[in-house]
Design a protein around this motif. Structure first.
Motif, mmCIF file in Angstrom:
data_model
loop_
_atom_site.group_PDB
_atom_site.id
_atom_site.type_symbol
_atom_site.label_atom_id
_atom_site.label_comp_id
_atom_site.label_asym_id
_atom_site.label_seq_id
_atom_site.Cartn_x
_atom_site.Cartn_y
_atom_site.Cartn_z
ATOM 1 N N MET A 3 -36.405 -0.523 10.151
ATOM 2 C CA MET A 3 -35.042 -0.781 10.571
ATOM 3 C C MET A 3 -35.080 -1.545 11.893
ATOM 4 O O MET A 3 -35.903 -1.284 12.751
ATOM 5 N N CYS A 4 -34.158 -2.457 12.063
ATOM 6 C CA CYS A 4 -34.171 -3.249 13.282
ATOM 7 C C CYS A 4 -33.654 -2.430 14.466
ATOM 8 O O CYS A 4 -32.918 -1.451 14.309
ATOM 9 N N VAL A 5 -34.050 -2.841 15.642
ATOM 10 C CA VAL A 5 -33.716 -2.119 16.864
ATOM 11 C C VAL A 5 -32.208 -2.067 17.090
ATOM 12 O O VAL A 5 -31.660 -1.036 17.483
ATOM 13 N N ALA A 6 -31.528 -3.175 16.826
ATOM 14 C CA ALA A 6 -30.076 -3.210 17.031
ATOM 15 C C ALA A 6 -29.366 -2.165 16.167
ATOM 16 O O ALA A 6 -28.436 -1.500 16.619
ATOM 17 N N MET A 7 -29.821 -2.024 14.946
ATOM 18 C CA MET A 7 -29.209 -1.053 14.047
ATOM 19 C C MET A 7 -29.498 0.374 14.512
ATOM 20 O O MET A 7 -28.619 1.239 14.461
ATOM 21 N N GLU A 8 -30.704 0.621 14.975
ATOM 22 C CA GLU A 8 -31.057 1.938 15.502
ATOM 23 C C GLU A 8 -30.198 2.275 16.716
ATOM 24 O O GLU A 8 -29.717 3.410 16.851
ATOM 25 N N ASN A 9 -30.002 1.302 17.605
ATOM 26 C CA ASN A 9 -29.183 1.525 18.795
ATOM 27 C C ASN A 9 -27.743 1.829 18.421
ATOM 28 O O ASN A 9 -27.110 2.698 19.011
ATOM 29 N N ARG A 10 -27.224 1.108 17.450
ATOM 30 C CA ARG A 10 -25.839 1.334 17.008
ATOM 31 C C ARG A 10 -25.686 2.732 16.416
ATOM 32 O O ARG A 10 -24.709 3.425 16.689
ATOM 33 N N ILE A 45 -21.324 9.342 20.320
ATOM 34 C CA ILE A 45 -19.866 9.395 20.316
ATOM 35 C C ILE A 45 -19.376 10.585 19.480
ATOM 36 O O ILE A 45 -18.481 11.326 19.888
ATOM 37 N N GLY A 46 -19.984 10.778 18.332
ATOM 38 C CA GLY A 46 -19.616 11.905 17.472
ATOM 39 C C GLY A 46 -19.862 13.241 18.145
ATOM 40 O O GLY A 46 -19.035 14.157 18.062
ATOM 41 N N ALA A 47 -20.993 13.356 18.835
ATOM 42 C CA ALA A 47 -21.316 14.602 19.527
ATOM 43 C C ALA A 47 -20.310 14.875 20.645
ATOM 44 O O ALA A 47 -19.881 16.019 20.840
ATOM 45 N N ILE A 48 -19.923 13.847 21.361
ATOM 46 C CA ILE A 48 -18.959 14.012 22.447
ATOM 47 C C ILE A 48 -17.588 14.388 21.889
ATOM 48 O O ILE A 48 -16.924 15.295 22.412
ATOM 49 N N GLU A 49 -17.166 13.723 20.830
ATOM 50 C CA GLU A 49 -15.882 14.055 20.217
ATOM 51 C C GLU A 49 -15.857 15.498 19.742
ATOM 52 O O GLU A 49 -14.880 16.220 19.963
ATOM 53 N N GLU A 75 -25.197 8.375 32.974
ATOM 54 C CA GLU A 75 -24.524 7.101 33.255
ATOM 55 C C GLU A 75 -24.391 6.257 31.991
ATOM 56 O O GLU A 75 -23.400 5.555 31.801
ATOM 57 N N GLU A 76 -25.393 6.332 31.122
ATOM 58 C CA GLU A 76 -25.348 5.589 29.858
ATOM 59 C C GLU A 76 -24.257 6.155 28.942
ATOM 60 O O GLU A 76 -23.578 5.411 28.237
ATOM 61 N N LYS A 131 -27.508 5.335 17.083
ATOM 62 C CA LYS A 131 -27.632 6.300 18.174
ATOM 63 C C LYS A 131 -26.317 6.406 18.946
ATOM 64 O O LYS A 131 -25.859 7.499 19.264
ATOM 65 N N LYS A 132 -25.679 5.264 19.217
ATOM 66 C CA LYS A 132 -24.380 5.267 19.908
ATOM 67 C C LYS A 132 -23.346 6.030 19.099
ATOM 68 O O LYS A 132 -22.569 6.811 19.641
ATOM 69 N N GLU A 133 -23.324 5.804 17.801
ATOM 70 C CA GLU A 133 -22.361 6.492 16.944
ATOM 71 C C GLU A 133 -22.600 7.992 16.936
ATOM 72 O O GLU A 133 -21.656 8.780 16.934
#
Length: 56
Positions: free
Chosen positions: A1-8, A15-19, A44-45, A10-12
């Motif tokens: 899997m490409c890095v950009a997809m992995e980063n996306r 966000i889900g965990a915070i929600e 900070e991230e 992870k962000k999702e």
């Protein structure tokens, strides 16, 4: 899997965990600490990710 997809993905997940934590009434300070520890990122991230959501 490409890095950009992995980063996306992870962000999702972050966000889900915070929600979910906010729905359960977890204070942001504790929530950010837990999420940072679980996903091995800095608080900070997390704040930056949330700022991006608000701006979009």
């Amino acid at each position: 899997m490409c890095v950009a997809m992995e980063n996306r993905m992870k962000k999702e997940q972050i966000i889900g965990a915070i929600e979910m934590g906010r729905e359960l009434g977890t204070p942001d300070e504790e929530l950010f600490y837990r999420v940072a520890k679980k996903y091995d990122i800095k608080i900070e991230e997390i704040k930056k990710i949330l700022d991006e959501l608000v701006c979009n």
